[in-house]
Write an enzyme that holds these catalytic residues in place. Sequence first.
Site, PDB file in Angstrom:
ATOM      1  N   SER A  76     -11.885  -3.997   5.705  1.00  0.00           N
ATOM      2  CA  SER A  76     -13.225  -4.230   5.726  1.00  0.00           C
ATOM      3  C   SER A  76     -13.527  -5.128   6.919  1.00  0.00           C
ATOM      4  O   SER A  76     -14.657  -5.397   7.285  1.00  0.00           O
ATOM      5  CB  SER A  76     -13.635  -4.606   4.431  1.00  0.00           C
ATOM      6  OG  SER A  76     -12.852  -6.057   4.012  1.00  0.00           O
ATOM      7  N   CYS A  77     -12.624  -5.833   7.558  1.00  0.00           N
ATOM      8  CA  CYS A  77     -12.868  -6.703   8.417  1.00  0.00           C
ATOM      9  C   CYS A  77     -13.248  -6.195   9.913  1.00  0.00           C
ATOM     10  O   CYS A  77     -13.530  -6.751  11.032  1.00  0.00           O
ATOM     11  CB  CYS A  77     -11.552  -7.771   8.757  1.00  0.00           C
ATOM     12  SG  CYS A  77     -10.232  -7.068   9.499  1.00  0.00           S
TER      13      CYS A  77
ATOM     14  N   ARG B   9     -15.800 -12.485  -1.438  1.00  0.00           N
ATOM     15  CA  ARG B   9     -14.742 -11.522  -1.471  1.00  0.00           C
ATOM     16  C   ARG B   9     -14.902 -10.433  -2.210  1.00  0.00           C
ATOM     17  O   ARG B   9     -15.019 -10.927  -3.573  1.00  0.00           O
ATOM     18  CB  ARG B   9     -13.134 -11.848  -1.128  1.00  0.00           C
ATOM     19  CG  ARG B   9     -13.171 -12.828   0.073  1.00  0.00           C
ATOM     20  CD  ARG B   9     -13.192 -12.082   1.366  1.00  0.00           C
ATOM     21  NE  ARG B   9     -12.653 -12.877   2.652  1.00  0.00           N
ATOM     22  CZ  ARG B   9     -13.690 -13.652   3.228  1.00  0.00           C
ATOM     23  NH1 ARG B   9     -15.006 -13.646   2.693  1.00  0.00           N
ATOM     24  NH2 ARG B   9     -13.494 -14.364   4.290  1.00  0.00           N
TER      25      ARG B   9
ATOM     26  N   HIS C 173      -2.600 -13.294   1.770  1.00  0.00           N
ATOM     27  CA  HIS C 173      -4.033 -13.307   1.385  1.00  0.00           C
ATOM     28  C   HIS C 173      -4.287 -14.274   0.087  1.00  0.00           C
ATOM     29  O   HIS C 173      -3.319 -14.779  -0.357  1.00  0.00           O
ATOM     30  CB  HIS C 173      -4.432 -11.717   1.007  1.00  0.00           C
ATOM     31  CG  HIS C 173      -4.574 -11.005   2.244  1.00  0.00           C
ATOM     32  ND1 HIS C 173      -3.500 -10.162   2.379  1.00  0.00           N
ATOM     33  CD2 HIS C 173      -5.283 -10.644   3.152  1.00  0.00           C
ATOM     34  CE1 HIS C 173      -3.758  -9.313   3.556  1.00  0.00           C
ATOM     35  NE2 HIS C 173      -4.744 -10.001   4.073  1.00  0.00           N
TER      36      HIS C 173
ATOM     37  N   PRO D  74     -10.132   0.366   3.321  1.00  0.00           N
ATOM     38  CA  PRO D  74     -10.298  -0.434   2.127  1.00  0.00           C
ATOM     39  C   PRO D  74     -10.868  -2.040   2.159  1.00  0.00           C
ATOM     40  O   PRO D  74     -10.564  -2.313   3.104  1.00  0.00           O
ATOM     41  CB  PRO D  74      -8.789  -0.358   1.509  1.00  0.00           C
ATOM     42  CG  PRO D  74      -7.945   0.060   2.857  1.00  0.00           C
ATOM     43  CD  PRO D  74      -8.912   0.448   3.735  1.00  0.00           C
TER      44      PRO D  74
ATOM     45  N   VAL E   5       0.770  -1.221  -0.082  1.00  0.00           N
ATOM     46  CA  VAL E   5       0.009  -0.113  -0.142  1.00  0.00           C
ATOM     47  C   VAL E   5       0.908   1.334   0.045  1.00  0.00           C
ATOM     48  O   VAL E   5       0.585   2.023  -0.928  1.00  0.00           O
ATOM     49  CB  VAL E   5      -0.892  -0.076   1.195  1.00  0.00           C
ATOM     50  CG1 VAL E   5      -1.852   1.331   1.320  1.00  0.00           C
ATOM     51  CG2 VAL E   5      -1.996  -1.096   0.998  1.00  0.00           C
TER      52      VAL E   5
ATOM     53  N   ASN F 284     -10.438  -5.947   0.562  1.00  0.00           N
ATOM     54  CA  ASN F 284      -9.328  -6.672   0.150  1.00  0.00           C
ATOM     55  C   ASN F 284      -8.341  -6.192  -0.833  1.00  0.00           C
ATOM     56  O   ASN F 284      -9.032  -5.970  -1.787  1.00  0.00           O
ATOM     57  CB  ASN F 284      -9.538  -8.391   0.125  1.00  0.00           C
ATOM     58  CG  ASN F 284     -10.002  -8.873   1.371  1.00  0.00           C
ATOM     59  OD1 ASN F 284     -10.705  -8.182   2.180  1.00  0.00           O
ATOM     60  ND2 ASN F 284      -9.737 -10.170   1.323  1.00  0.00           N
TER      61      ASN F 284
ATOM     62  N   TRP G   2      -7.950 -23.267   0.113  1.00  0.00           N
ATOM     63  CA  TRP G   2      -8.280 -23.459   1.175  1.00  0.00           C
ATOM     64  C   TRP G   2     -10.113 -23.092   1.367  1.00  0.00           C
ATOM     65  O   TRP G   2     -10.533 -22.315   0.802  1.00  0.00           O
ATOM     66  CB  TRP G   2      -7.909 -22.619   2.360  1.00  0.00           C
ATOM     67  CG  TRP G   2      -6.219 -22.732   2.380  1.00  0.00           C
ATOM     68  CD1 TRP G   2      -5.579 -23.729   1.821  1.00  0.00           C
ATOM     69  CD2 TRP G   2      -5.284 -21.666   3.074  1.00  0.00           C
ATOM     70  NE1 TRP G   2      -4.152 -23.479   2.335  1.00  0.00           N
ATOM     71  CE2 TRP G   2      -3.966 -22.276   2.986  1.00  0.00           C
ATOM     72  CE3 TRP G   2      -5.452 -20.568   3.970  1.00  0.00           C
ATOM     73  CZ2 TRP G   2      -2.940 -21.717   3.374  1.00  0.00           C
ATOM     74  CZ3 TRP G   2      -4.440 -19.994   4.344  1.00  0.00           C
ATOM     75  CH2 TRP G   2      -3.147 -20.654   3.981  1.00  0.00           C
TER      76      TRP G   2
ATOM     77  N   TYR H 126      -6.688  -8.169  14.912  1.00  0.00           N
ATOM     78  CA  TYR H 126      -6.475  -7.118  14.096  1.00  0.00           C
ATOM     79  C   TYR H 126      -7.701  -6.383  13.880  1.00  0.00           C
ATOM     80  O   TYR H 126      -7.374  -4.979  13.910  1.00  0.00           O
ATOM     81  CB  TYR H 126      -6.208  -7.775  12.631  1.00  0.00           C
ATOM     82  CG  TYR H 126      -6.008  -7.033  11.498  1.00  0.00           C
ATOM     83  CD1 TYR H 126      -4.799  -6.352  11.305  1.00  0.00           C
ATOM     84  CD2 TYR H 126      -6.919  -6.566  10.346  1.00  0.00           C
ATOM     85  CE1 TYR H 126      -4.471  -5.627  10.219  1.00  0.00           C
ATOM     86  CE2 TYR H 126      -6.740  -5.594   9.428  1.00  0.00           C
ATOM     87  CZ  TYR H 126      -5.475  -5.215   9.389  1.00  0.00           C
ATOM     88  OH  TYR H 126      -5.220  -4.230   8.356  1.00  0.00           O
TER      89      TYR H 126
HETATM   90  O1  GFB Z   1      -7.627 -13.324   1.689  1.00  0.00           O
HETATM   91  P1  GFB Z   1      -7.694 -14.183   3.093  1.00  0.00           P
HETATM   92  O2  GFB Z   1      -6.489 -15.083   3.770  1.00  0.00           O
HETATM   93  O3  GFB Z   1      -8.540 -13.462   4.198  1.00  0.00           O
HETATM   94  O4  GFB Z   1      -8.854 -15.323   2.755  1.00  0.00           O
HETATM   95  P2  GFB Z   1      -9.962 -12.898   4.877  1.00  0.00           P
HETATM   96  C1  GFB Z   1      -9.972 -15.373   1.995  1.00  0.00           C
HETATM   97  C2  GFB Z   1     -10.544 -16.603   1.670  1.00  0.00           C
HETATM   98  O5  GFB Z   1      -9.862 -17.096   0.812  1.00  0.00           O
HETATM   99  C3  GFB Z   1     -10.853 -17.359   3.012  1.00  0.00           C
HETATM  100  C4  GFB Z   1      -9.923 -18.800   1.202  1.00  0.00           C
HETATM  101  O6  GFB Z   1     -12.297 -18.052   2.951  1.00  0.00           O
HETATM  102  C5  GFB Z   1      -9.935 -18.547   2.921  1.00  0.00           C
HETATM  103  O7  GFB Z   1      -9.924 -19.812   3.535  1.00  0.00           O
HETATM  104  N1  GFB Z   1      -8.603 -19.339   0.611  1.00  0.00           N
HETATM  105  C6  GFB Z   1      -8.586 -20.328  -0.169  1.00  0.00           C
HETATM  106  C7  GFB Z   1      -7.326 -18.730   0.945  1.00  0.00           C
HETATM  107  N2  GFB Z   1      -7.196 -20.677  -0.527  1.00  0.00           N
HETATM  108  C8  GFB Z   1      -6.619 -19.766   0.116  1.00  0.00           C
HETATM  109  C9  GFB Z   1      -5.134 -19.566   0.198  1.00  0.00           C
HETATM  110  O8  GFB Z   1      -4.321 -20.470  -0.358  1.00  0.00           O
HETATM  111  N3  GFB Z   1      -4.428 -18.626   1.041  1.00  0.00           N
HETATM  112  C10 GFB Z   1      -5.367 -17.641   1.828  1.00  0.00           C
HETATM  113  N4  GFB Z   1      -4.839 -16.943   2.551  1.00  0.00           N
HETATM  114  N5  GFB Z   1      -6.931 -17.922   1.638  1.00  0.00           N
HETATM  115  C11 GFB Z   1      -8.199 -11.322   5.918  1.00  0.00           C
HETATM  116  C12 GFB Z   1      -8.015 -10.900   7.367  1.00  0.00           C
HETATM  117  O9  GFB Z   1      -9.336 -12.229   5.986  1.00  0.00           O
HETATM  118  O10 GFB Z   1      -8.376 -10.256   5.187  1.00  0.00           O
HETATM  119  C13 GFB Z   1      -7.534  -9.790   7.674  1.00  0.00           C
HETATM  120  O11 GFB Z   1      -7.748 -12.037   8.133  1.00  0.00           O
HETATM  121  C14 GFB Z   1      -7.838  -8.467   6.677  1.00  0.00           C
HETATM  122  O12 GFB Z   1      -7.690  -9.337   8.832  1.00  0.00           O
HETATM  123  C15 GFB Z   1      -7.804  -9.096   5.257  1.00  0.00           C
HETATM  124  O13 GFB Z   1      -9.042  -7.958   6.935  1.00  0.00           O
HETATM  125  C16 GFB Z   1      -8.211  -8.016   4.323  1.00  0.00           C
HETATM  126  O14 GFB Z   1     -10.519 -11.959   3.415  1.00  0.00           O
HETATM  127  O15 GFB Z   1     -10.739 -14.214   5.158  1.00  0.00           O
END
Ligand code: GFB
Length: 303
Positions: A95-96, A196, A166, A150, A2, A152, A189, A123
């Site tokens: 947004s969380c 999203r 992410h 913002p 960012v 994601n 996962w 967080y």
């Molecule tokens: O992007 P992400 O890690 O964060 O995961 P959040 C979003 C979705 O993608 C979840 C799925 O449902 C995950 O289970 N997913 C699928 C995966 N495959 C994968 C993978 O290989 N890696 C990851 N990381 N996810 C975060 C917050 O939430 O978003 C933070 O924990 C923050 O605090 C950030 O707000 C923007 O969108 O769930």
Amino acid sequence: MVGSAIYRQLVSKHYSNIITKNLSELDLTRQSDVEEFFQKENPGIVIVAAAKVGGILANDMFRAEFIYENLMIESNIIHSAYKNNVQKLIFLGSSCIYPKLAPQPLKEEYLLSDYLEFTNEPYAIAKIAGIKLCENYYRQYDCNFFSAMPTNLYGFNDNFNLNTSHVLPALIRKFHEAKINFQQDVVVWGTGTPKREFLYVDDLAEAIVFLLEKVNAKDLYQAGITQINIGKGKDLTINELAELISEVTSFKGKIVYDSSKPDGTPRKLMDVTRINNLGWKAKTDLKSGIQKTYQWYLEKFSS
Ligand code: GFB
């Protein structure tokens, strides 16, 4: 990711005297170092992009670090900005901060209306504290400090470490590696059903400079809100995202779901009516943003 995008945007708009510091130059969790930095540099405007961030697993595993480091960073910066008479400060969150089961799309007014999602509660609590610091330094001291949330983000300089990233950069890497290693499938996962919203980081940077030039703290607080949403106003399922990244990376195999991994919030779509009505709209469509990010990833990491 960012900070460097905001830097590029400021340079492209001919701003000068831009001060940036990376972690090795200034540890924002150290109060005396931050105080010394503000006294020495005396910045007129501050954009708080620095934070301890990560994907769903990192948030869940390093819970203490996520709450402690973010509270320290924002408290040190916001208090020093007040003491050094900073003219405007924009604090960035995510947004969380909105409740897990809030109505969709997420309006600014939904802050603190219900419980948070468990994996990212530390967080989110830290980021809500940052919003409240800005609000209350405005209320008590009349500081021109406000917050922007913002959705994601993704783009150049993203984190591609599979344990801490992410979903979007993780899937770019997984699909790319599966393609070059002739693997039959890619593991995604969760269940693939959560939805999203993704914003290209250069669009976010444009929105921040737009807010810097057009909006002041009183505009938000007098309208009864404490933070303004930044997003595209469109979302998709993780399954649809995986299919899109599979297409962009030309992976020909199968997608497999690992439901032992958490899904997190079922949906977090931003209501972006406010920022749209002020005159800003996100430009980059998801497919071309992913293509640009994949190209950057190839140049950076692929031999
Ligand atoms: O992007 P992400 O890690 O964060 O995961 P959040 C979003 C979705 O993608 C979840 C799925 O449902 C995950 O289970 N997913 C699928 C995966 N495959 C994968 C993978 O290989 N890696 C990851 N990381 N996810 C975060 C917050 O939430 O978003 C933070 O924990 C923050 O605090 C950030 O707000 C923007 O969108 O769930």
